[in-house]
Design a protein around this motif. Structure first.
Motif, mmCIF file in Angstrom:
data_model
loop_
_atom_site.group_PDB
_atom_site.id
_atom_site.type_symbol
_atom_site.label_atom_id
_atom_site.label_comp_id
_atom_site.label_asym_id
_atom_site.label_seq_id
_atom_site.Cartn_x
_atom_site.Cartn_y
_atom_site.Cartn_z
ATOM 1 N N LYS A 95 -1.735 -12.000 13.766
ATOM 2 C CA LYS A 95 -3.189 -11.907 13.596
ATOM 3 C C LYS A 95 -3.530 -10.962 12.450
ATOM 4 C CE LYS A 95 -7.419 -10.691 16.072
ATOM 5 N NZ LYS A 95 -7.997 -10.088 17.299
ATOM 6 N N ASP A 96 -2.848 -9.801 12.422
ATOM 7 C CA ASP A 96 -3.101 -8.819 11.357
ATOM 8 C C ASP A 96 -2.755 -9.392 9.986
ATOM 9 O OD1 ASP A 96 -3.873 -7.052 13.306
ATOM 10 O OD2 ASP A 96 -1.981 -5.933 13.332
ATOM 11 N N LEU A 97 -1.626 -10.104 9.924
ATOM 12 C CA LEU A 97 -1.203 -10.693 8.646
ATOM 13 C C LEU A 97 -2.180 -11.768 8.183
ATOM 14 C CD1 LEU A 97 2.679 -10.957 9.049
ATOM 15 C CD2 LEU A 97 1.457 -9.618 7.343
ATOM 16 N N SER A 98 -2.664 -12.557 9.117
ATOM 17 C CA SER A 98 -3.629 -13.609 8.759
ATOM 18 C C SER A 98 -4.895 -13.001 8.170
ATOM 19 C CB SER A 98 -3.973 -14.442 9.996
ATOM 20 O OG SER A 98 -2.828 -15.137 10.452
ATOM 21 N N GLU A 99 -5.364 -11.903 8.774
ATOM 22 C CA GLU A 99 -6.557 -11.229 8.255
ATOM 23 C C GLU A 99 -6.285 -10.643 6.881
ATOM 24 O OE1 GLU A 99 -7.515 -8.372 11.243
ATOM 25 O OE2 GLU A 99 -8.307 -9.870 12.668
ATOM 26 N N ARG A 100 -5.100 -10.060 6.732
ATOM 27 C CA ARG A 100 -4.722 -9.464 5.435
ATOM 28 C C ARG A 100 -4.631 -10.532 4.359
ATOM 29 N NH1 ARG A 100 -0.852 -5.412 3.985
ATOM 30 N NH2 ARG A 100 -1.472 -4.763 1.888
ATOM 31 N N LEU A 101 -4.049 -11.680 4.711
ATOM 32 C CA LEU A 101 -3.917 -12.783 3.749
ATOM 33 C C LEU A 101 -5.281 -13.318 3.342
ATOM 34 C CD1 LEU A 101 -0.864 -14.634 5.357
ATOM 35 C CD2 LEU A 101 -0.926 -13.692 3.038
ATOM 36 N N ALA A 102 -6.197 -13.380 4.308
ATOM 37 C CA ALA A 102 -7.561 -13.858 3.995
ATOM 38 C C ALA A 102 -8.247 -12.913 3.013
ATOM 39 C CB ALA A 102 -8.371 -13.978 5.279
ATOM 40 N N MET A 103 -8.057 -11.616 3.193
ATOM 41 C CA MET A 103 -8.642 -10.628 2.281
ATOM 42 C C MET A 103 -8.031 -10.735 0.889
ATOM 43 S SD MET A 103 -8.835 -7.295 4.813
ATOM 44 C CE MET A 103 -9.275 -6.212 3.462
ATOM 45 N N LEU A 104 -6.710 -10.885 0.847
ATOM 46 C CA LEU A 104 -6.027 -11.031 -0.442
ATOM 47 C C LEU A 104 -6.499 -12.291 -1.158
ATOM 48 C CD1 LEU A 104 -2.347 -10.032 0.419
ATOM 49 C CD2 LEU A 104 -3.774 -8.965 -1.324
ATOM 50 N N GLU A 105 -6.638 -13.369 -0.398
ATOM 51 C CA GLU A 105 -7.110 -14.633 -0.957
ATOM 52 C C GLU A 105 -8.481 -14.467 -1.611
ATOM 53 O OE1 GLU A 105 -8.165 -18.063 1.706
ATOM 54 O OE2 GLU A 105 -6.192 -18.744 1.026
ATOM 55 N N SER A 106 -9.373 -13.762 -0.891
ATOM 56 C CA SER A 106 -10.724 -13.514 -1.411
ATOM 57 C C SER A 106 -10.682 -12.698 -2.695
ATOM 58 C CB SER A 106 -11.559 -12.803 -0.347
ATOM 59 O OG SER A 106 -12.835 -12.487 -0.845
ATOM 60 N N ASP A 107 -9.843 -11.645 -2.707
ATOM 61 C CA ASP A 107 -9.731 -10.793 -3.895
ATOM 62 C C ASP A 107 -9.168 -11.568 -5.085
ATOM 63 O OD1 ASP A 107 -10.692 -8.684 -2.423
ATOM 64 O OD2 ASP A 107 -8.725 -7.799 -2.020
ATOM 65 N N ILE A 108 -8.200 -12.450 -4.815
ATOM 66 C CA ILE A 108 -7.602 -13.257 -5.888
ATOM 67 C C ILE A 108 -8.650 -14.207 -6.473
ATOM 68 C CG2 ILE A 108 -5.921 -15.079 -6.369
ATOM 69 C CD1 ILE A 108 -4.061 -13.647 -4.305
ATOM 70 N N TYR A 109 -9.450 -14.835 -5.604
ATOM 71 C CA TYR A 109 -10.498 -15.736 -6.076
ATOM 72 C C TYR A 109 -11.522 -14.997 -6.929
ATOM 73 C CZ TYR A 109 -8.774 -19.139 -2.614
ATOM 74 O OH TYR A 109 -8.000 -20.010 -1.893
ATOM 75 N N THR A 110 -11.846 -13.767 -6.523
ATOM 76 C CA THR A 110 -12.823 -12.970 -7.276
ATOM 77 C C THR A 110 -12.304 -12.690 -8.678
ATOM 78 O OG1 THR A 110 -13.656 -11.940 -5.253
ATOM 79 C CG2 THR A 110 -14.101 -10.791 -7.326
ATOM 80 N N LEU A 111 -11.026 -12.261 -8.758
ATOM 81 C CA LEU A 111 -10.440 -11.959 -10.059
ATOM 82 C C LEU A 111 -10.279 -13.221 -10.912
ATOM 83 C CD1 LEU A 111 -7.725 -9.360 -8.951
ATOM 84 C CD2 LEU A 111 -9.746 -8.893 -10.343
ATOM 85 N N ALA A 112 -10.012 -14.367 -10.249
ATOM 86 C CA ALA A 112 -9.838 -15.621 -10.985
ATOM 87 C C ALA A 112 -11.163 -16.237 -11.392
ATOM 88 C CB ALA A 112 -9.052 -16.612 -10.124
ATOM 89 N N GLY A 113 -12.230 -15.878 -10.676
ATOM 90 C CA GLY A 113 -13.548 -16.428 -10.975
ATOM 91 C C GLY A 113 -13.787 -17.797 -10.369
#
Length: 878
Positions: free
Chosen positions: A509-527
Motif C-alpha cells: 500500500k505504501d509503495l503504491s502511494e509512493r509510486l502514484a506521487m512519483l508518477e504525478s511529479d514526473i508528469y509535472t516535469l514532463a509537462g
C-alpha cells in the motif's frame, strides 16, 4: 526393387563428437580411451539402425588442402587437436578394421570431399546415407541422399532430407553453399561478408536464390550498410562460396567392392575391446548385454506385501510428472535392485502405497541399508510429506554428475544416461509427457515404465560415475560435502520460513502511494501524461521534448536503459525520479506482490535450493528467489520485516562471514600484506587505501576507502580499467593507474592472477580448495573476448568456489552441532555468505556462542575467518 544402402561416415567429425561428449577415460596403461569407446558405441548404433550393404569411413588426410591455394587462412582459427584425442585415432582405425569397415583418405582433400564424390557416384544406384557432425554436408542432400548430423551426446542425430532443409532454413540443400558464402563459417575460418549473419543470408537467398543472384540485384538492396558491405566484400563472398563448396569429383580410387560390409572379425574386435578394458563391449560380444532394456516391472499391491523382501542395496527414483517435486499429478516411486541371482528387478509403488506401507517406511529410514538416488533432495522432500525420513543414501546421480562436470547441471537422467552410453534408451520427459499446452499425464504403464528406466539408469551409473569422481579426486567433495548437504537442504525446504503477510500488504500500500506521487511529479516535469513504462514514449519525452542528449539508439527509438539514464542524471531532475519509479515498481511487483503469491497454507514460504546448478558451486534459490531481495533501498530492506519466527517467543538469528572471498584470496595468493592485515584484524579497505595511496590511516578519507573497496572486490572478479572507471566515475587512465598500483603493492595477488591462468590453461580447469573443478576449454580460444572471460574465470573460480564450499561445509558442521547441543533451533535459509536460524529466545545466547565458533573453525586458512551475528524479531532486525 530395393536399392542397396551405402553408408558414408565422417571419421574426424564423429571422433571429435565422441571425445567431447564423454569424460576423459584411460585404461590401466594410461592410454586415453573415451573417444574410441564413444566412437564404437556410435558405430554400433549406426550399424544396428541402418544395416548397410556397403560402408566407408572417410578421413582428413592432413592440414593442407586444395582450398588453401585459394585462401591460405582456411581453417586458420582451429584449435590444435588435444593430445588426448590425437592418441586415440589409431585405436579408432584399428576398431574399424576389426569391424571389417573400409577407410579412405586422399592427399589435399578433406573427408567431406571423399564423401561428396562417393555420394555423387552412387546416388542413382544406392540409397546413400551420410553421417557427420558437420552441417556443411547438408548441401549434399537429395531425394536419394540423406544426411544425419549429430547433435547432443553420441546417439542424438538430426535427419536432413530436402523437405527438412526447406522446413528448417527455407532454402534448398544446394543453397547451403550460398548461405555459407554470404555469412561465412567461423569454424572453418571462411570469412563471408562482414555484417551478414544467418538471418540476413537466408533473407537474401529467399529473394535472389544465389550469391550470384544477390549481386545481380545489388541495386535493389536498400539497406545502406548491408549494400556497402556486399559491395566492398564482393570478391570475398565469391571466394567464401567456393571454399564452402564440397568437391564431388575428387580423384578418388575406391573400387565398389572395397566398401562391401560382411560384418566384424570377432577375434580382432575382442582384442580391441580388451585394450579398451570395456566390460560392456566385451559382454556384448558374448551376447550377455541387452541391446535394449529388458527388465520386469512389478507393481506392488497390498495383498502381496508379506511377500516383499526388501534389498540391502537399491536405487530410488520418484516420478512427478517429469517436473521434479513442485507438482504431483503423478507420484510413483520406483526401486531398482539386484535380485538373489544377480538379475535386475524394478518395483513400482503408487502414492497410496508409499503413504501406507509400514515395512517400506522402515526400509527407507534404515541408515544401514545402502540406497542410490536420482535426486536425493527431491526424493526426501517428497517423502517428508508422508512422514518418512530417507536415510542411507550413498550416491546421487544428479549431484555426482554435476560435480564431475558442472556443465551437466540441469541435465535430465535421459541425457546423462546417453552420455554414459548405457545400453538402453531412457526417454526424455518431454517425449513422455509432452510440451507446453500439450503436456499431460500418459497411461499408467507408460509413466511407470519411464520412471523404471530412470531408476535402472541410476543403478547402472554408480560404478561409472564414482570411478570418474575418484580419478579426478572429487569423490570426497561429493560424498562428504554435497551428499550430506542435500539432506540438510531438504529439511530447510520442508521447514520453510514464516511470513507476516500483513507486513507485505502494508508495504504494498505504501509503495503504491509512493509510486502514484512519483508518477504525478514526473508528469509535472514532463509537462504531460504518458506511459512511463513505455521506452518509446519515454524516449520521446526525454530526448525530443526535454532535449536531453541521446546516448544510444535502438531499432525502435532511443535507448532508455538504466545505464543510459544514470549517465544523464545530472542533466535533468526527471531522471532521478524515473530511476526511482522503476526501482520501486519492480520492488512492488516482484517482491511485495510476488512473495504474497508464494505463501503456503502453513503461513510459510518454502523456497527451493538449487544445489546442482551454478558453475561456482554456490547455491541458488527459486520459487521464490530469496537471495536477490534488494537491500540498497530502504524499501527493499523493509521487505525483510515480513520474515518472522514461526513460533511465539522465538527469534530469528543470522550469522554471516565477513569478507570471506578476500580472506580466501589472501590464503590462496599468500600475499604478505593481505595476510598481515587480516591477522591484525584491521579494516582491509582502509589498509588497502593506505598502501595504494601511500597515506597514513588518519589521512584515508571516505572516497579513498570506497575506491579501495571497489578494487578489492573487483580484483576477485577480474575487473578491468573500464569496469572500475564506471564503478568509481573516474577516467579509464585513472582506473588503470589505480589497478596497476594495487597489483604492484600486493605482489602476491599479481603472482596468483598470473599463475592461476597458467595452471588452468595447462590442466584445462580451475580448482577450489576442496577440489571442485570448473573446466575452461575457452582458455585456448582464438577470440580475445572469449579467452579473456575464461582467464577471469580461472582467477575467480578458486576464490568464489572455495567460499561457496566453505559455507556449505559450515552448514553441515552447524547442523551436527545443533543436534549435539540438543537445541530446538533450526537452520532456515542460506543467502550467499549468511545463515539464518530461528530459535526460542532462551537459546539465542547459546547460538551467539556456538554459531560463530563453528563457522570460524570450519576450515583453517592462513588468515582467520570472521563471523558477524545478530538476532531480532524479523529478518530486517538482524
Amino acid at each position: 526393387m530395393t536399392k542397396p544402402k551405402l553408408l558414408l561416415l565422417d571419421g574426424n567429425s564423429l571422433a571429435y563428437r565422441a571425445f567431447f561428449a564423454l569424460p576423459l577415460l584411460t585404461n590401466s596403461q594410461g592410454v586415453h580411451t573415451n573417444a574410441a569407446y564413444g566412437f564404437t558405441m556410435m558405430l554400433q548404433n549406426i550399424l544396428e539402425e541402418h544395416h548397410p550393404e556397403q560402408i566407408l569411413v572417410a578421413w582428413d588426410k592432413g592440414k593442407v588442402t586444395f582450398r588453401h591455394e585459394t585462401f591460405k587462412e582456411y581453417k586458420g582459427g582451429r584449435q590444435k587437436t588435444p593430445n588426448e584425442l590425437r592418441e586415440q585415432f589409431p585405436i579408432i582405425r584399428d576398431i574399424l578394421t576389426a569391424h571389417g569397415i573400409a577407410q579412405y583418405e586422399l592427399e589435399a582433400y578433406e573427408a567431406d570431399d571423399i564423401i561428396g564424390t562417393l555420394a555423387n557416384l552412387y546416388n542413382d544406384s544406392h540409397d546413400v546415407i551420410i553421417i557427420s557432425g558437420d552441417k556443411d554436408l547438408t548441401q549434399l542432400v537429395t531425394d536419394k541422399t540423406t544426411v544425419f548430423i549429430t547433435r547432443k551426446g553420441i546417439t542424438d542425430m538430426e535427419k536432413y532430407t530436402p523437405e527438412h532443409v526447406m522446413e528448417k532454413y527455407g532454402i534448398t540443400p544446394p543453397q547451403i553453399i550460398d548461405m555459407k558464402g554470404l555469412m561465412g563459417d567461423s569454424s572453418d575460418n571462411i570469412p563471408g561478408v562482414p555484417g551478414v549473419g544467418e538471418k540476413t543470408a537466408l533473407k537474401l537467398l529467399k529473394q535472389y536464390e544465389t550469391v550470384e543472384g544477390v549481386y545481380e540485384h545489388l541495386d535493389d538492396i536498400t539497406a545502406k550498410k548491408l549494400n556497402e558491405n556486399l559491395t566492398t566484400y564482393r570478391d570475398q563472398a565469391f571466394m567464401s562460396k567456393q571454399l564452402a563448396t564440397i568437391e564431388v569429383n575428387a580423384p578418388i580410387d575406391v573400387p565398389a567392392d572395397m566398401m562391401n560390409y560382411a560384418g566384424p572379425d570377432l577375434e580382432k574386435l575382442r582384442e580391441q575391446y580388451e585394450m579398451l578394458e570395456s566390460k560392456r563391449l566385451l559382454d556384448q560380444l558374448k551376447g550377455d548385454a541387452p541391446s535394449e532394456m529388458q527388465v520386469e516391472i512389478s507393481y506392488v499391491t497390498f495383498d502381496r506385501e508379506e511377500g516383499i523382501v526388501w534389498p540391502e542395496k537399491a536405487s530410488l527414483h520418484i516420478e512427478l510428472d517429469g517436473d521434479n517435486y513442485l507438482t504431483d499429478p503423478v507420484l510413483v516411486m520406483t526401486m531398482a535392485m539386484a535380485g538373489k541371482e544377480g538379475s535386475e528387478g524394478v518395483y513400482t509403488f503408487d502414492e497410496r502405497q508409499i503413504a501406507e506401507y509400514e515395512s517400506l517406511k522402515v526400509w527407507l529410514e534404515d541408515e544401514t541399508i545402502i540406497k542410490y538416488a536420482s535426486d536425493t533432495k527431491a526424493i526426501q522432500s517428497v517423502l517428508h510429506r508422508y512422514g518418512i525420513a530417507l536415510r542411507g543414501v550413498q550416491y546421487d546421480l544428479l549431484l555426482a554428475s554435476y560435480i564431475a562436470d558442472a556443465s551437466n547441471a540441469q541435465k535430465e537422467i535421459a541425457q546423462l544416461a546417453e552420455e554414459l552410453t548405457l545400453p538402453y534408451e531412457v526417454r526424455r520427459d518431454e517425449d513422455v509427457y509432452g510440451k507446453g499446452a500439450k503436456r499431460q499425464v500418459p497411461e499408467f504403464d507408460v509413466y511407470t515404465y519411464h520412471a523404471a528406466t530412470k531408476a535402472k539408469a541410476v543403478w547402472d551409473s554408480v560404478p561409472i560415475v564414482e570411478e570418474q569422481l575418484k580419478e579426478s579426486e572429487q569423490y570426497e567433495l561429493f560424498h562428504d560435502l554435497e551428499l550430506p548437504l542435500a539432506s540438510i537442504l531438504s529439511e530447510m525446504e520442508t521447514e520453510g520460513i514464516a511470513v507476516d503477510e500483513t507486513v507485505l500488504q502494508t508495504l504494498g500500500k505504501d509503495l503504491s502511494e509512493r509510486l502514484a506521487m512519483l508518477e504525478s511529479d514526473i508528469y509535472t516535469l514532463a509537462g504531460e501524461t504518458f506511459n512511463i513504462n513505455s521506452p518509446k514514449q519515454l524516449g520521446v519525452i526525454l530526448f525530443e521534448k526535454i532535449g536531453l542528449t541521446p546516448i544510444k539508439k535502438t531499432k525502435t527509438g532511443y535507448s532508455t536503459a538504466a545505464d543510459v539514464l544514470e549517465k544523464l542524471e545530472h542533466e535533468h531532475e526527471i531522471i532521478a525520479l524515473i530511476l526511482l519509479y522503476r526501482q520501486l515498481g519492480k520492488l512492488n511487483s516482484t517482491y511485495v506482490e510476488g512473495l504474497q503469491k508464494e505463501i503456503h497454507t502453513d503461513g510459510k514460504i518454502h523456497t527451493r535450493f538449487q544445489q546442482a546448478l551454478t558453475t561456482t558451486g554456490r547455491l541458488s534459490s527459486i520459487n521464490p528467489n530469496l537471495q536477490n531481495i534488494p537491500i540498497r533501498l530502504e524499501e527493499g530492506r523493509k521487505i525483510r520485516e515480513a520474515f518472522v519466527p514461526s513460533h511465539e517467543g522465538w527469534k530469528l538469528f543470522a550469522a554471516d562471514y565477513s569478507q570471506i572471498e578476500l580472506r580466501v584470496l589472501a590464503h590462496i595468493s599468500e600475499d604478505e600484506k593481505l595476510i598481515d592485515a587480516f591477522q591484525r584484524g584491521a579494516d582491509i579497505h582502509t589498509e588497502t587505501a593506505m598502501n595504494v595511496f601511500h597515506v597514513s590511516r588518519e589521512e584515508v578519507d571516505s572516497n579513498m576507502r570506497r575506491a579501495a573497496k571497489a578494487v578489492n572486490f573487483g580484483i576477485i572478479y577480474g575487473i578491468s580499467d573500464y569496469g572500475l572507471s564506471q564503478n568509481l566515475n573516474i577516467s579509464r587512465p585513472e582506473a588503470k593507474k589505480f589497478i596497476d598500483t594495487y597489483l604492484h603493492t600486493f605482489e602476491g595477488v599479481k603472482r596468483y592472477m598470473d599463475k592461476s591462468i597458467e595452471i588452468a590453461r595447462k590442466r584445462g580447469y580451475a580448482e577450489t580448495l576442496m577440489n571442485r573443478r570448473r573446466y575452461l576449454p575457452d582458455l585456448n580460444s582464438s577470440s580475445f573476448n572469449v579467452r579473456s572471460f575464461a582467464e577471469r574465470t580461472a582467477m575467480n573460480t578458486p576464490i568464489q568456489g572455495s567460499a561457496a564450499d566453505i559455507i556449505k561445509r559450515a552448514m553441515i558442521d552447524m547442523n551436527a552441532r545443533l543436534k549435539e547441543e540438543g537445541l530446538q533451533a533450526k537452520m532456515l535459509l542460506q543467502v550467499h555468505d549468511e545463515l539464518i536460524f530461528e530459535a526460542p529466545a532462551e537459546e539465542i545466547a547459546i547460538l551467539e556462542k556456538i554459531v560463530p565458533e563453528v563457522m570460524e573453525q570450519t576450515i583453517q586458512l592462513r588468515v582467520p575467518l570472521k563471523v558477524d551475528s545478530a538476532s531480532g524479531a524479523s529478518w530486517y532486525e538482524v
